[in-house]
Design an enzyme around this catalytic site. Structure first.
Site, PDB file in Angstrom:
ATOM      1  N   GLY A  12       0.843  -1.211   0.000  1.00  0.00           N
ATOM      2  CA  GLY A  12       0.000   0.000   0.000  1.00  0.00           C
ATOM      3  C   GLY A  12       0.867   1.245   0.000  1.00  0.00           C
ATOM      4  O   GLY A  12       0.490   2.283   0.537  1.00  0.00           O
ATOM      5  N   GLN A  16      -1.404   7.647   1.114  1.00  0.00           N
ATOM      6  CA  GLN A  16      -1.024   8.849   1.872  1.00  0.00           C
ATOM      7  C   GLN A  16       0.152   8.582   2.815  1.00  0.00           C
ATOM      8  O   GLN A  16       1.111   9.343   2.844  1.00  0.00           O
ATOM      9  CB  GLN A  16      -2.235   9.359   2.685  1.00  0.00           C
ATOM     10  N   TYR A 144     -14.986  -0.217   8.755  1.00  0.00           N
ATOM     11  CA  TYR A 144     -13.550   0.074   8.893  1.00  0.00           C
ATOM     12  C   TYR A 144     -13.120  -0.105  10.354  1.00  0.00           C
ATOM     13  O   TYR A 144     -12.135  -0.795  10.647  1.00  0.00           O
ATOM     14  CB  TYR A 144     -13.316   1.503   8.410  1.00  0.00           C
TER      15      TYR A 144
HETATM   16  P1  NAD Z   1      -4.562   5.318   1.360  1.00  0.00           P
HETATM   17  O1  NAD Z   1      -5.939   4.958   0.949  1.00  0.00           O
HETATM   18  O2  NAD Z   1      -4.030   6.661   1.059  1.00  0.00           O
HETATM   19  O3  NAD Z   1      -3.536   4.266   0.778  1.00  0.00           O
HETATM   20  C1  NAD Z   1      -3.798   2.899   0.723  1.00  0.00           C
HETATM   21  C2  NAD Z   1      -3.020   2.313  -0.433  1.00  0.00           C
HETATM   22  O4  NAD Z   1      -3.295   0.915  -0.472  1.00  0.00           O
HETATM   23  C3  NAD Z   1      -3.402   2.893  -1.785  1.00  0.00           C
HETATM   24  O5  NAD Z   1      -2.261   3.326  -2.486  1.00  0.00           O
HETATM   25  C4  NAD Z   1      -4.083   1.740  -2.514  1.00  0.00           C
HETATM   26  O6  NAD Z   1      -3.842   1.719  -3.904  1.00  0.00           O
HETATM   27  C5  NAD Z   1      -3.425   0.556  -1.830  1.00  0.00           C
HETATM   28  N1  NAD Z   1      -4.239  -0.654  -1.942  1.00  0.00           N
HETATM   29  C6  NAD Z   1      -5.586  -0.767  -1.896  1.00  0.00           C
HETATM   30  N2  NAD Z   1      -5.947  -2.037  -2.070  1.00  0.00           N
HETATM   31  C7  NAD Z   1      -4.823  -2.750  -2.241  1.00  0.00           C
HETATM   32  C8  NAD Z   1      -4.532  -4.109  -2.463  1.00  0.00           C
HETATM   33  N3  NAD Z   1      -5.516  -5.010  -2.580  1.00  0.00           N
HETATM   34  N4  NAD Z   1      -3.250  -4.478  -2.588  1.00  0.00           N
HETATM   35  C9  NAD Z   1      -2.253  -3.581  -2.511  1.00  0.00           C
HETATM   36  N5  NAD Z   1      -2.446  -2.279  -2.289  1.00  0.00           N
HETATM   37  C10 NAD Z   1      -3.716  -1.856  -2.160  1.00  0.00           C
HETATM   38  O7  NAD Z   1      -4.472   5.014   2.916  1.00  0.00           O
HETATM   39  P2  NAD Z   1      -3.474   5.651   3.994  1.00  0.00           P
HETATM   40  O8  NAD Z   1      -4.110   6.868   4.533  1.00  0.00           O
HETATM   41  O9  NAD Z   1      -2.108   5.706   3.466  1.00  0.00           O
HETATM   42  O10 NAD Z   1      -3.597   4.551   5.135  1.00  0.00           O
HETATM   43  C11 NAD Z   1      -2.692   3.488   5.238  1.00  0.00           C
HETATM   44  C12 NAD Z   1      -3.053   2.673   6.471  1.00  0.00           C
HETATM   45  O11 NAD Z   1      -3.054   3.511   7.634  1.00  0.00           O
HETATM   46  C13 NAD Z   1      -4.449   2.047   6.405  1.00  0.00           C
HETATM   47  O12 NAD Z   1      -4.401   0.776   7.004  1.00  0.00           O
HETATM   48  C14 NAD Z   1      -5.286   2.973   7.247  1.00  0.00           C
HETATM   49  O13 NAD Z   1      -6.357   2.300   7.843  1.00  0.00           O
HETATM   50  C15 NAD Z   1      -4.300   3.425   8.290  1.00  0.00           C
HETATM   51  N6  NAD Z   1      -4.679   4.728   8.878  1.00  0.00           N
HETATM   52  C16 NAD Z   1      -4.602   5.868   8.139  1.00  0.00           C
HETATM   53  C17 NAD Z   1      -4.980   7.079   8.719  1.00  0.00           C
HETATM   54  C18 NAD Z   1      -4.914   8.370   7.953  1.00  0.00           C
HETATM   55  O14 NAD Z   1      -5.356   9.405   8.467  1.00  0.00           O
HETATM   56  N7  NAD Z   1      -4.356   8.388   6.752  1.00  0.00           N
HETATM   57  C19 NAD Z   1      -5.425   7.113  10.049  1.00  0.00           C
HETATM   58  C20 NAD Z   1      -5.538   5.912  10.738  1.00  0.00           C
HETATM   59  C21 NAD Z   1      -5.124   4.712  10.162  1.00  0.00           C
HETATM   60  C1  AKB Z   2     -10.244   7.876   8.334  1.00  0.00           C
HETATM   61  O1  AKB Z   2     -10.752   8.991   8.502  1.00  0.00           O
HETATM   62  O2  AKB Z   2     -10.854   6.873   7.954  1.00  0.00           O
HETATM   63  C2  AKB Z   2      -8.790   7.717   8.702  1.00  0.00           C
HETATM   64  C3  AKB Z   2      -8.665   7.215  10.095  1.00  0.00           C
HETATM   65  C4  AKB Z   2      -8.728   8.168  11.222  1.00  0.00           C
HETATM   66  O3  AKB Z   2      -8.527   6.036  10.309  1.00  0.00           O
HETATM   67  N1  AKB Z   2      -8.122   8.952   8.495  1.00  0.00           N
END
Ligand code: NAD
Ligand code: AKB
Length: 317
Positions: A12, A16, A144
């Site tokens: 992934g 972000q 989620y």
């Molecule tokens: P994002 O959606 O920006 O990135 C996720 C990436 O995973 C994307 O590039 C997508 O193409 C890839 N992806 C989707 N399905 C896939 C698959 N089957 N195989 C391979 N890659 C795949 O998400 P993010 O914000 O970077 O979040 C990453 C992790 O952090 C997630 O597990 C999310 O739950 C967790 N998280 C993020 C936040 C936040 O604010 N960004 C907060 C809490 C938790």
């Molecule tokens: C979302 O809003 O889904 C994420 C998170 C807090 O897990 N940024």
């Protein structure tokens, strides 16, 4: 700190967090030793060996781990809160099955260490919303959040049963200028900066008093790497650690932006993401992370806003 014995796979890596994590881990381990992978074609990475990978394809994942002699996996691929509610069955499948594949790799001793992020979404409407403790009522109301809560339990179970070295943080909403957010409820706190610079106005999909825990991406990446580099005996929680960051409302961030862009205006039009935000904590208590592995955040709201605007002025996605 170049450590050539480690080979890191990021699943992934086109998202972000993945973009910034790959950049930071490459500085530590060297570009050749950090392998970004994603479902998407590679448009980002010029110097790392990139792998196109569907995290649901266990055989392909195994082949990549063997091909590169991977020792650590950062498993980031998931469907987030807002997109997850639009496609609940697939969100559950992706978020759970891909985690099992990675946990099994460690159980079968193909890799040594796993990082997997959880979220403030593990909490729900019956959780105390202020200064939410590490251990409390947890009845998440999004698919989620349910998948993240179940994932935490599975991580702890694999640790206890098979001694799998899996580590995790419950990230708040993450705010960075190098990458766009991918379908969350906290995404407004990134979009607002782009719109403030482009149009001097922003229509927010949450109401003005909706407080949520947030964090600058730089702090989140540092927390992740500090957690992963801590000696195993310091990691007392193998579910996932609360991480607090900064709590603010759309109105408070807008007021802070106005100090830099005086004619900036904000309007509010809540959509389905309001109910998700209302079910989450307003602020988080992260005393366990502070006590166990000496976590300390650097960014407050004024510093975050200044940093975002300064960097985004010349930035194009
Ligand atoms: P994002 O959606 O920006 O990135 C996720 C990436 O995973 C994307 O590039 C997508 O193409 C890839 N992806 C989707 N399905 C896939 C698959 N089957 N195989 C391979 N890659 C795949 O998400 P993010 O914000 O970077 O979040 C990453 C992790 O952090 C997630 O597990 C999310 O739950 C967790 N998280 C993020 C936040 C936040 O604010 N960004 C907060 C809490 C938790
Ligand atoms: C979302 O809003 O889904 C994420 C998170 C807090 O897990 N940024």
């Amino acid at each position: 700190m170049a450590n050539t014995t480690e080979k890191v796979l990021i699943i992934g890596a086109g998202g972000q967090i993945g973009i910034e994590l790959t950049e930071n881990l490459s500085k530590i381990y060297g570009h050749d030793n950090v392998i970004p992978s994603d479902l998407k074609d590679n448009t980002v990475y010029k110097t790392n060996p990139y792998e196109k990978l569907d995290a649901l394809d266990k055989t392909a994942l195994f082949d990549i781990v063997k091909k590169h002699n991977i020792t650590q996996v950062y498993h980031l691929a998931a469907m987030l809160s807002a997109t997850g509610e639009q496609n609940p069955m697939f969100a559950w499948k992706l978020n759970m099955e891909s985690l099992f594949h990675v946990l099994d790799l460690a159980k079968e001793k193909h890799i040594k260490q796993i990082y997997w992020p959880s979220s403030i979404a593990v909490f729900g409407p019956t959780t105390p919303q202020q200064n939410t403790p590490q251990y409390t009522v947890m009845e998440p109301s999004t698919i989620y959040g349910i998948s993240k809560q179940a994932g935490e339990r599975w991580c702890e179970w694999y640790f206890k049963k098979f001694n799998v070295d899996v580590r995790s943080l419950r990230y708040p909403g993450l705010i960075g200028w190098k990458s766009a957010p991918g379908g969350g409820t906290t995404d407004y706190a990134v979009h607002i900066f782009h719109e403030a610079l482009k149009k001097q106005t922003y229509e927010c999909f949450l109401s003005e008093e909706t407080a949520l825990p947030m964090m600058h991406m730089e702090d989140a990446i540092r927390a992740t790497i500090e957690l992963m580099h801590s000696p195993a005996e310091k990691i007392k929680i193998r579910g996932s650690y609360n991480l607090a960051g900064i709590s603010f409302t759309p109105k408070q961030i807008a007021d802070e932006i106005k100090k830099h862009i005086p004619n900036f205006t904000i309007t509010y039009k809540s959509d389905f993401r309001q109910a998700i935000a209302d079910s989450w904590p307003k602020s988080i208590n992260d005393e366990n992370a502070k006590a166990d592995w000496a976590w300390k955040e650097k960014y407050d709201l004024p510093k975050l806003v200044t940093n975002m605007l300064e960097n985004l002025v010349n930035y194009k996605f």
